[in-house]
Each structure stands twice: as structure tokens, then as C-alpha cells.
Design an enzyme around this catalytic site. Structure first.
Site, PDB file in Angstrom:
ATOM      1  N   MET A  30       2.951  13.110  52.399  1.00  0.00           N
ATOM      2  CA  MET A  30       2.945  12.308  50.850  1.00  0.00           C
ATOM      3  C   MET A  30       2.106  13.158  50.055  1.00  0.00           C
ATOM      4  O   MET A  30       1.706  12.630  48.971  1.00  0.00           O
ATOM      5  CB  MET A  30       1.922  11.204  51.126  1.00  0.00           C
ATOM      6  CG  MET A  30       2.711  10.135  52.190  1.00  0.00           C
ATOM      7  SD  MET A  30       2.287   8.430  52.076  1.00  0.00           S
ATOM      8  CE  MET A  30       0.523   8.669  52.288  1.00  0.00           C
ATOM      9  N   GLU A  35      -5.115  22.022  54.130  1.00  0.00           N
ATOM     10  CA  GLU A  35      -4.812  22.763  55.336  1.00  0.00           C
ATOM     11  C   GLU A  35      -4.165  22.053  56.658  1.00  0.00           C
ATOM     12  O   GLU A  35      -3.375  22.808  57.344  1.00  0.00           O
ATOM     13  CB  GLU A  35      -6.033  23.357  55.784  1.00  0.00           C
ATOM     14  CG  GLU A  35      -6.630  24.644  55.028  1.00  0.00           C
ATOM     15  CD  GLU A  35      -5.524  25.741  55.212  1.00  0.00           C
ATOM     16  OE1 GLU A  35      -5.163  26.059  55.997  1.00  0.00           O
ATOM     17  OE2 GLU A  35      -5.682  26.478  53.961  1.00  0.00           O
ATOM     18  N   GLY A  36      -4.473  20.648  56.601  1.00  0.00           N
ATOM     19  CA  GLY A  36      -3.961  20.206  57.581  1.00  0.00           C
ATOM     20  C   GLY A  36      -2.240  19.980  57.516  1.00  0.00           C
ATOM     21  O   GLY A  36      -1.320  20.372  58.601  1.00  0.00           O
ATOM     22  N   HIS A  37      -2.081  19.687  56.267  1.00  0.00           N
ATOM     23  CA  HIS A  37      -0.379  19.741  55.966  1.00  0.00           C
ATOM     24  C   HIS A  37       0.171  21.193  56.083  1.00  0.00           C
ATOM     25  O   HIS A  37       1.164  21.503  56.804  1.00  0.00           O
ATOM     26  CB  HIS A  37       0.017  19.436  54.638  1.00  0.00           C
ATOM     27  CG  HIS A  37      -0.547  18.065  54.175  1.00  0.00           C
ATOM     28  ND1 HIS A  37      -1.534  17.684  53.253  1.00  0.00           N
ATOM     29  CD2 HIS A  37      -0.185  16.748  54.686  1.00  0.00           C
ATOM     30  CE1 HIS A  37      -1.603  16.563  53.117  1.00  0.00           C
ATOM     31  NE2 HIS A  37      -0.952  15.818  53.942  1.00  0.00           N
ATOM     32  N   MET A 185      -9.501  16.655  57.788  1.00  0.00           N
ATOM     33  CA  MET A 185      -8.945  16.778  56.575  1.00  0.00           C
ATOM     34  C   MET A 185      -8.048  15.534  56.270  1.00  0.00           C
ATOM     35  O   MET A 185      -7.109  15.189  56.987  1.00  0.00           O
ATOM     36  CB  MET A 185      -8.026  17.969  56.428  1.00  0.00           C
ATOM     37  CG  MET A 185      -9.246  19.206  56.127  1.00  0.00           C
ATOM     38  SD  MET A 185      -8.308  20.838  55.723  1.00  0.00           S
ATOM     39  CE  MET A 185      -9.573  21.689  55.815  1.00  0.00           C
ATOM     40  N   SER A 187      -5.920  13.545  52.472  1.00  0.00           N
ATOM     41  CA  SER A 187      -5.929  13.406  51.175  1.00  0.00           C
ATOM     42  C   SER A 187      -6.955  12.596  50.535  1.00  0.00           C
ATOM     43  O   SER A 187      -7.325  12.696  49.595  1.00  0.00           O
ATOM     44  CB  SER A 187      -4.442  13.039  50.619  1.00  0.00           C
ATOM     45  OG  SER A 187      -3.592  14.078  51.247  1.00  0.00           O
ATOM     46  N   ARG A 188      -7.204  11.367  51.442  1.00  0.00           N
ATOM     47  CA  ARG A 188      -8.033  10.311  50.893  1.00  0.00           C
ATOM     48  C   ARG A 188      -9.424  10.851  50.958  1.00  0.00           C
ATOM     49  O   ARG A 188     -10.291  10.094  50.473  1.00  0.00           O
ATOM     50  CB  ARG A 188      -7.884   9.093  51.924  1.00  0.00           C
ATOM     51  CG  ARG A 188      -6.623   8.531  51.909  1.00  0.00           C
ATOM     52  CD  ARG A 188      -6.425   7.043  52.427  1.00  0.00           C
ATOM     53  NE  ARG A 188      -5.171   6.133  52.084  1.00  0.00           N
ATOM     54  CZ  ARG A 188      -4.132   6.272  52.619  1.00  0.00           C
ATOM     55  NH1 ARG A 188      -3.995   6.926  53.595  1.00  0.00           N
ATOM     56  NH2 ARG A 188      -3.142   5.470  52.211  1.00  0.00           N
TER      57      ARG A 188
HETATM   58  P1  AMP Z   1       0.276  12.602  54.873  1.00  0.00           P
HETATM   59  O1  AMP Z   1       0.649  13.306  53.562  1.00  0.00           O
HETATM   60  O2  AMP Z   1      -1.002  11.947  54.895  1.00  0.00           O
HETATM   61  O3  AMP Z   1       1.309  11.530  55.134  1.00  0.00           O
HETATM   62  O4  AMP Z   1       0.427  13.268  56.230  1.00  0.00           O
HETATM   63  C1  AMP Z   1       1.672  14.262  56.437  1.00  0.00           C
HETATM   64  C2  AMP Z   1       1.617  14.931  57.795  1.00  0.00           C
HETATM   65  O5  AMP Z   1       0.359  15.707  57.655  1.00  0.00           O
HETATM   66  C3  AMP Z   1       1.443  13.873  58.815  1.00  0.00           C
HETATM   67  O6  AMP Z   1       2.037  14.274  60.037  1.00  0.00           O
HETATM   68  C4  AMP Z   1      -0.035  14.098  59.195  1.00  0.00           C
HETATM   69  O7  AMP Z   1      -0.459  13.414  60.591  1.00  0.00           O
HETATM   70  C5  AMP Z   1      -0.333  15.448  59.094  1.00  0.00           C
HETATM   71  N1  AMP Z   1      -1.795  15.645  58.651  1.00  0.00           N
HETATM   72  C6  AMP Z   1      -2.514  15.033  57.827  1.00  0.00           C
HETATM   73  N2  AMP Z   1      -3.709  15.378  58.002  1.00  0.00           N
HETATM   74  C7  AMP Z   1      -3.887  16.314  58.903  1.00  0.00           C
HETATM   75  C8  AMP Z   1      -4.861  17.232  59.602  1.00  0.00           C
HETATM   76  N3  AMP Z   1      -6.270  16.741  59.023  1.00  0.00           N
HETATM   77  N4  AMP Z   1      -4.681  18.071  60.453  1.00  0.00           N
HETATM   78  C9  AMP Z   1      -3.303  17.945  61.027  1.00  0.00           C
HETATM   79  N5  AMP Z   1      -2.230  17.166  60.498  1.00  0.00           N
HETATM   80  C10 AMP Z   1      -2.522  16.544  59.354  1.00  0.00           C
END
Ligand code: AMP
Length: 282
Positions: A30, A35-37, A185, A187-188
Site C-alpha cells: 500500500m 525497509e520492511g517492504h 516497521m 507505514s502507520r
Molecule cells: P502494506 O503496505 O502494509 O500493505 O504491506 C505490504 C507488505 O509488506 C505486506 O506483505 C506486509 O506484511 C509487508 N510488511 C509490512 N511491514 C513489514 C515489516 N516491518 N517487515 C516485513 N514485512 C512487512
């Protein structure tokens, strides 16, 4: 890096890649990348010929009182970060592109999996997640799709959907990436005030503490939940949504720890609803 905004343009790139036998790795996000993404994109880059990443704040997974409008966005920064990770194709569709007027079909799952944990306070969330992920899988036709363990319930739901609907792809799950102090990590995290940010570390600390207790032989889920509750409630701004010990595959509640389990937690800190979890083999 190619940026495409329409389904037609995306499908054309996918068709050409498939035509020359390339493997496709897909990372749905989203946006407001961290760094997670990026860890998912790096892994996808290692495993595949073509890496597709999508940025789409999916309205159908937000409830009426949730943060859809406020959800942080920064398209230019996201594009720069994806380019640096050598993503081949950024898919950046509008809401109308994916949900045109007259859109009516949704992927809804029966059973408890989408109703427990986050599903309790977010009753339509996983219907939206399953729907958008199914649509994106159909558009991208990936060999592998990458998800973060941070969203453990999402992983269980997607795995179930892939099995049930016969998607011909591998779900690859990557470890949770954390800030230096342990906060997962997200976005929120951007909504947190400095005080809330400092206190939010209590979430990962509470998970580390119970992990140590389990290492010392603790097997009672109620005891673990009580310990975490007390620890998190020591921060005045923390409002616990849930703390649960569940089976890693079914997400069914566990009373005595055994096999592959997930300890999952959701806590509201001001405007941010933060989730975290650990998966342990007992
Ligand atoms: P989002 O943008 O929050 O929908 O996340 C997109 C993808 O990134 C999803 O598969 C999440 O699980 C993954 N993600 C988000 N935060 C992290 C994080 N801190 N570590 C690893 N993956 C993450």
C-alpha cells in the site's frame, strides 16, 4: 523501471515476460515504503527474472471509521525506492482502474480465520484483502508472491485462498523488519507522536519477554497473555485491542502451547493501530 497505471499495460508486460520464459516475482504493497517492504523486493529480486511491485491503498479493506483518507502516501519517494531496489515494473493503479463503476465481486472466506484477531475489530478487512490480492494475482500471474510475517493473519488468509482457489504460485513469507529498538516497521508508525513512538516499543518488548518465558518452559497461554497485558498496560496511551496465542496454520486459539504457534498483538496508540507477532515452534 517501468511504471504502469492500467491493467492493460500491466498485462502486456506480463504477457511478454511469460512469452520469453521469464519468472515473475510480485510484491503487493500500500506504499509509503519502508525497509520492511524493501526486504520483500530484495528477496523477489534474488528469486525472479521480472520483479513487479504494486502500490495501491485498497479502499475495500478499510472500514468506514478507519484511516483510508489519512493513510500516508508519497508516490515519488516510493518510485525512487523501488527503482533503487531494481524493481522492473511498478504498478500504480487508480481506484477506478481496479474497482470500476458496477464492480460487484468479492472473495469472502468462511470459518473463523478472517473473524478472529484483527477480524474482530475489522470485520470487512480480510474480505477486502483477499479480493484485491486475488485480482492482483490474476493480473500479474506471478510465480512467487512475497508477504511479510508482520501481518501473520494476512499470510494465513492468503495461503488459505491460494489453496482453495488453486492459484498456481508460491507464497514466500519474509521476516518482520524492525526499528533499532525493536518496534516493527509500519507505514502507520508515521502517525505516532514522539511520546507514543517511545512507548510503542513496549509491544515488541512484551513479545520478547514472553518468548524468553517460553524458553524457560512456560506453556500456559493465559499466563502469557496476562504477562503481556500487564506490560503493555504500563504505558498510559496504550489501548490493547487483542493479545492472543493461536495455532500458526488455523489461527485457532491455543490454551497449552504446542507445535507451531503465533503470539499476536494489536494495540492502539493514539491514531495508530499497531500490530506485531512472533511465531514459535514449541
Ligand atoms: P502494506 O503496505 O502494509 O500493505 O504491506 C505490504 C507488505 O509488506 C505486506 O506483505 C506486509 O506484511 C509487508 N510488511 C509490512 N511491514 C513489514 C515489516 N516491518 N517487515 C516485513 N514485512 C512487512
Amino acid at each position: 523501471m517501468q511504471i504502469v497505471e492500467t491493467n492493460t499495460a500491466l498485462k502486456e508486460v506480463v504477457r511478454r515476460a511469460r512469452g520469453v520464459g521469464q519468472t515473475i516475482g510480485f510484491v503487493p504493497t500500500m506504499g509509503y515504503l519502508h525497509e520492511g517492504h524493501l526486504s520483500l523486493m530484495r528477496r523477489a529480486r534474488l528469486d525472479n527474472d521480472l520483479v513487479v511491485a504494486s502500490i495501491f491503498v485498497n479502499p475495500t479493506q478499510f472500514g468506514p471509521k478507519e484511516d483510508l483518507e489519512a493513510y500516508p502516501r508519497n508516490a515519488q519517494r516510493d518510485m525512487d525506492l523501488m527503482k533503487a531496489e531494481k524493481v522492473d515494473l511498478a504498478f500504480f493503479p487508480s481506484v477506478e482502474e481496479l474497482y470500476p463503476p458496477g464492480y460487484t465481486t468479492f472473495v469472502e472466506m468462511e470459518g473463523l480465520m478472517t473473524r478472529v484477531l484483527c477480524g474482530t475489530s475489522r470485520p470487512i478487512h480480510f474480505r477486502g484483502v483477499a479480493t484485491i490480492v486475488a485480482k492482483l494475482f490474476n493480473l500479474v500471474c506471478p510465480d512467487r508472491a512475497y508477504f511479510g510475517q508482520k501481518d501473520a493473519q494476512q499470510v494465513a488468509v492468503i495461503r488459505q485462498m491460494v489453496r482453495d482457489l488453486d492459484f498456481d504460485l508460491e507464497v514466500v513469507v519474509c521476516s518482520t523488519v524492525r526499528e533499532a529498538d525493536g518496534l516493527a516497521m509500519s507505514s502507520r508508525n508515521a502517525y505516532l507522536t514522539p511520546e507514543q513512538r517511545a512507548d510503542a516499543v513496549v509491544i515488541s518488548q512484551s513479545l520478547t519477554e514472553v518468548q524468553e518465558q517460553i524458553g524457560r518452559g512456560e506453556r500456559n497461554a493465559a499466563t502469557i497473555i496476562k504477562m503481556m497485558t500487564e506490560r503493555i498496560n504500563s504505558k498510559p496511551e496504550a489501548a490493547i485491542d487483542y493479545i492472543a496465542v493461536v495455532d500458526a496454520q488455523t489461527l485457532g486459539q491455543v490454551e497449552t502451547l504446542k507445535g507451531e504457534i503465533i503470539i499476536a498483538v494489536a494495540v492502539q496508540f493514539g491514531k495508530s493501530r499497531l500490530i506485531d507477532n512472533i511465531q514459535i515452534k514449541v
